[in-house]
Design a protein around this motif. Sequence first.
Motif, PDB file in Angstrom:
ATOM      1  N   VAL A 194      23.452   3.198  38.749  1.00  0.00           N
ATOM      2  CA  VAL A 194      23.740   2.143  37.770  1.00  0.00           C
ATOM      3  C   VAL A 194      25.234   1.869  37.662  1.00  0.00           C
ATOM      4  N   ALA A 195      26.039   2.836  38.035  1.00  0.00           N
ATOM      5  CA  ALA A 195      27.491   2.759  37.836  1.00  0.00           C
ATOM      6  C   ALA A 195      28.089   1.485  38.445  1.00  0.00           C
ATOM      7  N   PRO A 196      28.987   0.814  37.718  1.00  0.00           N
ATOM      8  CA  PRO A 196      29.605  -0.402  38.269  1.00  0.00           C
ATOM      9  C   PRO A 196      30.411  -0.100  39.528  1.00  0.00           C
ATOM     10  N   PHE A 197      31.040   1.075  39.554  1.00  0.00           N
ATOM     11  CA  PHE A 197      31.691   1.577  40.761  1.00  0.00           C
ATOM     12  C   PHE A 197      31.295   3.030  40.913  1.00  0.00           C
ATOM     13  N   LYS A 198      30.900   3.404  42.104  1.00  0.00           N
ATOM     14  CA  LYS A 198      30.491   4.806  42.285  1.00  0.00           C
ATOM     15  C   LYS A 198      31.712   5.726  42.238  1.00  0.00           C
TER      16      LYS A 198
ATOM     17  N   SER B 264      28.430 -12.930  26.766  1.00  0.00           N
ATOM     18  CA  SER B 264      28.802 -13.173  28.163  1.00  0.00           C
ATOM     19  C   SER B 264      28.834 -11.826  28.871  1.00  0.00           C
ATOM     20  N   PHE B 265      28.397 -11.819  30.105  1.00  0.00           N
ATOM     21  CA  PHE B 265      28.531 -10.632  30.945  1.00  0.00           C
ATOM     22  C   PHE B 265      29.759 -10.818  31.823  1.00  0.00           C
ATOM     23  N   LEU B 266      30.736  -9.941  31.644  1.00  0.00           N
ATOM     24  CA  LEU B 266      31.974 -10.020  32.419  1.00  0.00           C
ATOM     25  C   LEU B 266      31.748  -9.303  33.752  1.00  0.00           C
ATOM     26  N   PRO B 267      32.686  -9.443  34.704  1.00  0.00           N
ATOM     27  CA  PRO B 267      32.429  -8.846  36.027  1.00  0.00           C
ATOM     28  C   PRO B 267      31.998  -7.374  35.976  1.00  0.00           C
ATOM     29  N   LEU B 268      32.614  -6.586  35.088  1.00  0.00           N
ATOM     30  CA  LEU B 268      32.239  -5.165  35.020  1.00  0.00           C
ATOM     31  C   LEU B 268      30.801  -4.991  34.529  1.00  0.00           C
ATOM     32  N   GLY B 269      30.448  -5.728  33.466  1.00  0.00           N
ATOM     33  CA  GLY B 269      29.093  -5.622  32.910  1.00  0.00           C
ATOM     34  C   GLY B 269      28.044  -6.171  33.851  1.00  0.00           C
ATOM     35  N   LEU B 270      28.407  -7.250  34.566  1.00  0.00           N
ATOM     36  CA  LEU B 270      27.443  -7.840  35.489  1.00  0.00           C
ATOM     37  C   LEU B 270      27.122  -6.881  36.634  1.00  0.00           C
ATOM     38  N   ARG B 271      28.097  -6.090  37.033  1.00  0.00           N
ATOM     39  CA  ARG B 271      27.828  -5.106  38.099  1.00  0.00           C
ATOM     40  C   ARG B 271      26.758  -4.112  37.657  1.00  0.00           C
ATOM     41  N   VAL B 272      26.816  -3.713  36.393  1.00  0.00           N
ATOM     42  CA  VAL B 272      25.803  -2.780  35.877  1.00  0.00           C
ATOM     43  C   VAL B 272      24.439  -3.474  35.848  1.00  0.00           C
TER      44      VAL B 272
END
Length: 409
Positions: free
Chosen positions: A318-322, A41-49
């Motif tokens: 690529v960063a989930p949050f800059k 599963s891709f969780l919210p953090l992984g999905l952002r990447v």
Amino acid sequence: MKRSQFALKTFREAPKDADSKNARFLERGGYINKLMAGVYSFLPLGLRVMRNLEDIIREEMDGIGGQELFLPVLGPKENWQKSGRYEDLDILYKMDTVDEKQIVLNPTHEEIIVPLVKSMISSYNDLPLYLYQIQDKFRNEKRAKSGLLRGREFMMKDLYSFHINESDLDDYYEKMSRVYAKIFSRAGIGEKTILTFASGGTFSKYSHEFQTLSENGEDTIYLCEKCNVAVNKEIIDEHNYCPNCKSADLIEKSAIEVGNIFKLRTKYSKPFELKVANQKGETKEVEMGCYGIGISRLMATIVEVTAGEGKIVWPEEVAPFKVQLISLGRNVEANELYETAYNDKQNILYDDRDDISAGEKFAEADLIGSPVRIIISDKSLSAGGAEVIDHQKGRTTIVPLDKVLVRID
Ligand code: ATP
Ligand code: MG
């Protein structure tokens, strides 16, 4: 995004069965969660990447004329029989429907897109055509392993190009090769990713793989350091010299195949009778190319080559949050900065939690890996503002609060 509202759970330790650096890091960091072998599963953090990687790829595909579509995951047995791959492809998932038809989970989409395009085109005026999708693929891999590197369900971008003749295919293929290099450099692994000559099957001499140097790679390549190109071991017998400078001075390396471009020529247009009339009125089989990137594998590869133990700095795009903003007991000042950044649509994660120690906040920030970290604490305020750490430049500065956002932009 406020950390107190973000659906993220990180762990002190990686799960025992995590068998590779990327699995350990991504599972520990709450990016992904393993459901079973080769399925995550891709969780919210992984999905952002993953979405960031998709955005880069979409932009580059659109930039060379690609048009996005979305093909089905399920496919009819007949299409796969027509190409001969129903029996030949050992990784094909085969299933029955309730009305006793046989279907497959598509592992790639030549068998679906070729008949589709046949219904869309009739003359040379309709060519060239470049169609792509970003979608889950299914392969019954014998050994699903190494986290996202080899999944049974994984994300792929696949583009298919359709041409009136071979020279048009050749031109587009060269362009695509350059675009691939650009994608991998935007994804932060450009320097380690090597254009590699691989087998071309029966229809062309070579295909090209984009192989990222990594000790944990499953592939073996022979690298010419002078030309920065390589040959895949699987073809080395017939080609044990550099395809560029012909030197036999090649170095054996392990690598991960992140992408593959292939001149299919008429391999699929023949069985599916995909033909158009050319300018002379002759009916010709359409020349085709296919161009894949394993997006989830790419995410794992970035981790393999850039992460340390419990720490990563994601490439900027690529960063989930800059930006990560951390308040150490100074939520009034931090709140204000966050509101301004949020209204300015900055991609920022604000650790506003009161019940978490500084040590825990920093450890978690290392796992999330933003290129820029801002800390607001008593110490930073008495020094004149916020502590701004630019991880990419390796620089820490104290910036007055009203200048922080200008500085990170
Ligand atoms: P491999 O040799 O590693 O099995 P492949 O050559 O069969 O891969 P392609 O059909 O070329 O794979 O697929 C295009 C891209 O999809 C590959 O370059 C790779 O990045 C990715 N990919 C292929 N198989 C997997 C998998 N099982 N899990 C994750 N990504 C994959
Ligand atoms: Mg391949």
